[in-house]
Design a protein around this motif. Structure first.
Motif, PDB file in Angstrom:
ATOM      1  N   THR A   1    -103.973  26.743  39.697  1.00 11.72           N
ATOM      2  CA  THR A   1    -105.107  25.948  39.972  1.00 11.72           C
ATOM      3  C   THR A   1    -105.583  25.696  41.409  1.00 11.72           C
ATOM      4  OG1 THR A   1    -103.428  24.232  39.771  1.00 11.72           O
ATOM      5  CG2 THR A   1    -104.634  24.593  37.815  1.00 11.72           C
ATOM      6  N   PHE A   2    -104.819  24.723  42.036  1.00  9.84           N
ATOM      7  CA  PHE A   2    -105.039  24.628  43.366  1.00  9.84           C
ATOM      8  C   PHE A   2    -104.644  25.279  44.382  1.00  9.84           C
ATOM      9  CE2 PHE A   2    -106.513  20.537  41.319  1.00  9.84           C
ATOM     10  CZ  PHE A   2    -107.598  20.160  42.280  1.00  9.84           C
ATOM     11  N   GLY A   3    -103.734  26.383  43.872  1.00 10.07           N
ATOM     12  CA  GLY A   3    -103.360  27.426  44.778  1.00 10.07           C
ATOM     13  C   GLY A   3    -104.558  28.336  44.941  1.00 10.07           C
ATOM     14  N   SER A   4    -105.191  28.820  44.026  1.00  5.37           N
ATOM     15  CA  SER A   4    -106.370  29.563  44.122  1.00  5.37           C
ATOM     16  C   SER A   4    -107.386  28.888  44.697  1.00  5.37           C
ATOM     17  CB  SER A   4    -106.775  29.899  42.771  1.00  5.37           C
ATOM     18  OG  SER A   4    -105.687  30.563  41.753  1.00  5.37           O
ATOM     19  N   ALA A   5    -107.625  27.610  44.674  1.00  3.39           N
ATOM     20  CA  ALA A   5    -108.726  26.949  45.230  1.00  3.39           C
ATOM     21  C   ALA A   5    -108.139  26.864  47.010  1.00  3.39           C
ATOM     22  CB  ALA A   5    -108.634  25.541  44.764  1.00  3.39           C
ATOM     23  N   PHE A   6    -107.056  26.707  47.366  1.00  2.32           N
ATOM     24  CA  PHE A   6    -106.855  26.677  48.627  1.00  2.32           C
ATOM     25  C   PHE A   6    -107.027  27.972  49.260  1.00  2.32           C
ATOM     26  CE2 PHE A   6    -103.540  27.375  51.841  1.00  2.32           C
ATOM     27  CZ  PHE A   6    -103.885  26.273  52.711  1.00  2.32           C
ATOM     28  N   VAL A   7    -106.686  29.028  48.657  1.00  4.70           N
ATOM     29  CA  VAL A   7    -107.158  30.446  49.099  1.00  4.70           C
ATOM     30  C   VAL A   7    -108.654  30.598  49.403  1.00  4.70           C
ATOM     31  CG1 VAL A   7    -107.054  32.882  48.796  1.00  4.70           C
ATOM     32  CG2 VAL A   7    -105.027  31.457  48.206  1.00  4.70           C
ATOM     33  N   GLY A   8    -109.403  30.047  48.278  1.00  4.86           N
ATOM     34  CA  GLY A   8    -110.653  30.104  48.355  1.00  4.86           C
ATOM     35  C   GLY A   8    -111.187  29.323  49.497  1.00  4.86           C
ATOM     36  N   LEU A   9    -110.751  27.876  49.772  1.00  3.75           N
ATOM     37  CA  LEU A   9    -111.143  27.369  50.714  1.00  3.75           C
ATOM     38  C   LEU A   9    -110.685  27.882  52.225  1.00  3.75           C
ATOM     39  CD1 LEU A   9    -111.896  24.318  51.946  1.00  3.75           C
ATOM     40  CD2 LEU A   9    -109.472  23.737  51.727  1.00  3.75           C
ATOM     41  N   VAL A  10    -109.672  28.519  52.478  1.00  2.00           N
ATOM     42  CA  VAL A  10    -109.474  29.322  53.802  1.00  2.00           C
ATOM     43  C   VAL A  10    -110.572  30.219  54.150  1.00  2.00           C
ATOM     44  CG1 VAL A  10    -107.648  30.506  54.985  1.00  2.00           C
ATOM     45  CG2 VAL A  10    -107.050  28.779  53.363  1.00  2.00           C
ATOM     46  N   VAL A  11    -110.849  31.261  53.026  1.00  2.00           N
ATOM     47  CA  VAL A  11    -111.742  32.244  53.166  1.00  2.00           C
ATOM     48  C   VAL A  11    -113.172  31.356  53.498  1.00  2.00           C
ATOM     49  CG1 VAL A  11    -113.039  34.179  52.233  1.00  2.00           C
ATOM     50  CG2 VAL A  11    -110.483  33.587  52.103  1.00  2.00           C
ATOM     51  N   SER A  12    -113.314  30.295  52.612  1.00  2.00           N
ATOM     52  CA  SER A  12    -114.766  29.697  52.904  1.00  2.00           C
ATOM     53  C   SER A  12    -114.905  29.051  54.304  1.00  2.00           C
ATOM     54  CB  SER A  12    -114.916  28.614  51.912  1.00  2.00           C
ATOM     55  OG  SER A  12    -114.691  29.276  50.531  1.00  2.00           O
ATOM     56  N   ALA A  13    -113.792  28.529  54.745  1.00  2.00           N
ATOM     57  CA  ALA A  13    -113.807  27.938  56.239  1.00  2.00           C
ATOM     58  C   ALA A  13    -113.905  29.032  57.426  1.00  2.00           C
ATOM     59  CB  ALA A  13    -112.395  27.249  56.503  1.00  2.00           C
ATOM     60  N   VAL A  14    -113.527  30.148  56.960  1.00  2.00           N
ATOM     61  CA  VAL A  14    -113.842  31.273  58.128  1.00  2.00           C
ATOM     62  C   VAL A  14    -115.347  31.643  57.948  1.00  2.00           C
ATOM     63  CG1 VAL A  14    -113.524  33.702  58.254  1.00  2.00           C
ATOM     64  CG2 VAL A  14    -111.375  32.290  57.815  1.00  2.00           C
ATOM     65  N   LEU A  15    -115.910  31.751  56.712  1.00  2.00           N
ATOM     66  CA  LEU A  15    -117.287  32.241  56.343  1.00  2.00           C
ATOM     67  C   LEU A  15    -118.214  30.807  57.040  1.00  2.00           C
ATOM     68  CD1 LEU A  15    -117.472  33.715  52.870  1.00  2.00           C
ATOM     69  CD2 LEU A  15    -117.386  34.863  55.268  1.00  2.00           C
ATOM     70  N   TYR A  16    -117.515  29.677  57.034  1.00  2.00           N
ATOM     71  CA  TYR A  16    -118.438  28.681  57.634  1.00  2.00           C
ATOM     72  C   TYR A  16    -118.541  28.476  58.978  1.00  2.00           C
ATOM     73  CZ  TYR A  16    -119.710  23.621  58.818  1.00  2.00           C
ATOM     74  OH  TYR A  16    -120.512  22.788  59.245  1.00  2.00           O
ATOM     75  N   GLY A  17    -117.625  29.243  59.692  1.00  2.00           N
ATOM     76  CA  GLY A  17    -117.533  29.210  60.959  1.00  2.00           C
ATOM     77  C   GLY A  17    -118.538  30.332  61.317  1.00  2.00           C
ATOM     78  N   VAL A  18    -118.699  31.472  60.555  1.00  2.00           N
ATOM     79  CA  VAL A  18    -119.703  32.305  60.894  1.00  2.00           C
ATOM     80  C   VAL A  18    -121.261  31.638  60.653  1.00  2.00           C
ATOM     81  CG1 VAL A  18    -120.589  34.577  60.079  1.00  2.00           C
ATOM     82  CG2 VAL A  18    -118.442  34.216  60.104  1.00  2.00           C
ATOM     83  N   THR A  19    -121.433  30.686  59.543  1.00  2.00           N
ATOM     84  CA  THR A  19    -122.579  30.107  59.435  1.00  2.00           C
ATOM     85  C   THR A  19    -122.925  29.469  60.690  1.00  2.00           C
ATOM     86  OG1 THR A  19    -122.093  29.784  57.175  1.00  2.00           O
ATOM     87  CG2 THR A  19    -123.687  28.361  58.123  1.00  2.00           C
ATOM     88  N   ILE A  20    -121.876  28.577  61.257  1.00  2.00           N
ATOM     89  CA  ILE A  20    -122.313  27.759  62.532  1.00  2.00           C
ATOM     90  C   ILE A  20    -122.597  28.559  63.800  1.00  2.00           C
ATOM     91  CG2 ILE A  20    -121.149  26.373  64.379  1.00  2.00           C
ATOM     92  CD1 ILE A  20    -119.234  25.195  62.329  1.00  2.00           C
ATOM     93  N   LEU A  21    -121.980  29.822  63.768  1.00  2.00           N
ATOM     94  CA  LEU A  21    -122.309  30.683  64.868  1.00  2.00           C
ATOM     95  C   LEU A  21    -123.775  31.347  64.769  1.00  2.00           C
ATOM     96  CD1 LEU A  21    -121.971  32.363  67.285  1.00  2.00           C
ATOM     97  CD2 LEU A  21    -120.656  34.278  65.899  1.00  2.00           C
ATOM     98  N   GLN A  22    -124.025  31.754  63.561  1.00  2.00           N
ATOM     99  CA  GLN A  22    -125.412  32.251  63.075  1.00  2.00           C
ATOM    100  C   GLN A  22    -126.627  31.162  63.232  1.00  2.00           C
ATOM    101  OE1 GLN A  22    -126.260  35.782  60.822  1.00  2.00           O
ATOM    102  NE2 GLN A  22    -124.572  35.092  59.354  1.00  2.00           N
TER     103      GLN A  22
END
Length: 315
Positions: free
Chosen positions: A8-29
């Protein structure tokens, strides 16, 4: 219903980490967009600002959801079977992001193809995606996690419409761009680059949407689909920002400016697109010649000079 923290939230945690990385790319762009394109229309600037705000709100809701379960209620196993408001509400933010991005690309399809029927179909699929996201949110508040299987048709239809719209956008842009080939190598190379961008954008989001449908249909009672769903919104935002920010690169390849990297490096641009009203500057060469003479002895004086100069006295 037996659920585990890992599924459940183990999978959600992995998705959150990858999403945070992509959000950093969003800020840069986003920063690069406002720095490099200050002359864009207000509508385009507001659209980028709204997408960034929605993406920020989405990552905040996802963080609150994971933190409240893994930290605040770590010793309460009943929280794993109770849908939290953060996990439910974030669905609408992702749906609104997808709707805005698909409408933007539908406008591009219209400008390239002038096909009203194709554009309307893409818009209808986008509306279905957004509307069924709201239906999923309302239904999630009225049931427990054990009954989430009843919403499989909602998720499958909504995200299936999103995947169909994304793939139609990518395929149609490639098709109509390919029809604009001129036979000129440099121009065709630019068109090929645009086709690659379109295919990458459409098929990436479409594949992720299909993964969400597949995982939710097979495992509706865990959060494996949530990890993919959180990535979907970030891919939407980054795809449109990449499309906007790549304009300067394509323009530079077509018309290198004086003092730019391509111009200073001596590299011939691979694409040169000349406007019909733009003429090549004419090249003129002016050669100034002058005749120089040099003598070992000074020339003899003229008659007037000889009369004015007294002759030497001989003693």
């Amino acid at each position: 219903m037996t659920v585990s923290l890992q599924s459940t939230f183990g999978s959600a945690f992995v998705g959150l980490v990858v999403s945070a990385v992509l959000y950093g790319v969003t800020i840069l762009q986003t920063y690069l967009y406002y720095r490099n394109y200050p002359e864009d229309s207000r509508i385009l600037k507001w659209m980028v600002a709204v997408l960034w705000l929605l993406d920020t709100a989405h990552i905040v809701l996802c963080t609150i959801a994971v933190y409240s379960v893994l930290v605040l209620n770590f010793n309460d196993p009943t929280i794993l079977t109770t849908p939290t408001w953060c996990v439910i509400v974030q669905t609408d933010f992702n749906g609104l992001i997808g709707f805005i991005v698909e409408c933007f690309y539908a406008r591009r399809v219209w400008l390239v193809s002038r096909n009203i029927y194709l554009t309307i179909v893409i818009l209808i699929l986008s509306v279905i995606h957004f509307a069924l996201g709201i239906v999923f949110t309302v239904g999630s508040f009225e049931m427990t996690r054990a009954n989430f299987g009843e919403l499989v048709w909602v998720t499958s239809t909504g995200l299936g419409s999103a995947a169909a719209a994304d793939m139609m956008i990518g395929i149609s842009l490639c098709w109509y761009l390919s029809k604009n080939r001129t036979g000129i190598q440099r121009t065709d190379h630019l068109i090929t680059t645009l086709m690659k961008y379109s295919l990458t954008t459409g098929f990436l989001t479409g594949i992720i949407a299909c993964l969400v449908v597949l995982t939710f249909g097979i495992m509706p009672n865990n959060f494996v689909y949530v990890g993919f769903f959180w990535l979907l919104g970030k891919c939407y935002v980054n795809s449109i920002l990449a499309a906007l920010n790549s304009r300067e690169s394509l323009r530079e390849r077509a018309h290198p400016r004086d003092g730019s990297f391509l111009n200073m490096s001596g590299v011939t641009p691979s694409v040169v697109i000349m406007s019909p009203t733009r003429r090549r500057p004419s090249l003129s060469v002016n050669v100034d010649t002058a005749i120089l003479s040099k003598a070992d002895y000074p020339p003899p004086p003229s008659a007037s000079t000889a009369n004015s100069v007294p002759s030497p006295r001989v003693s």
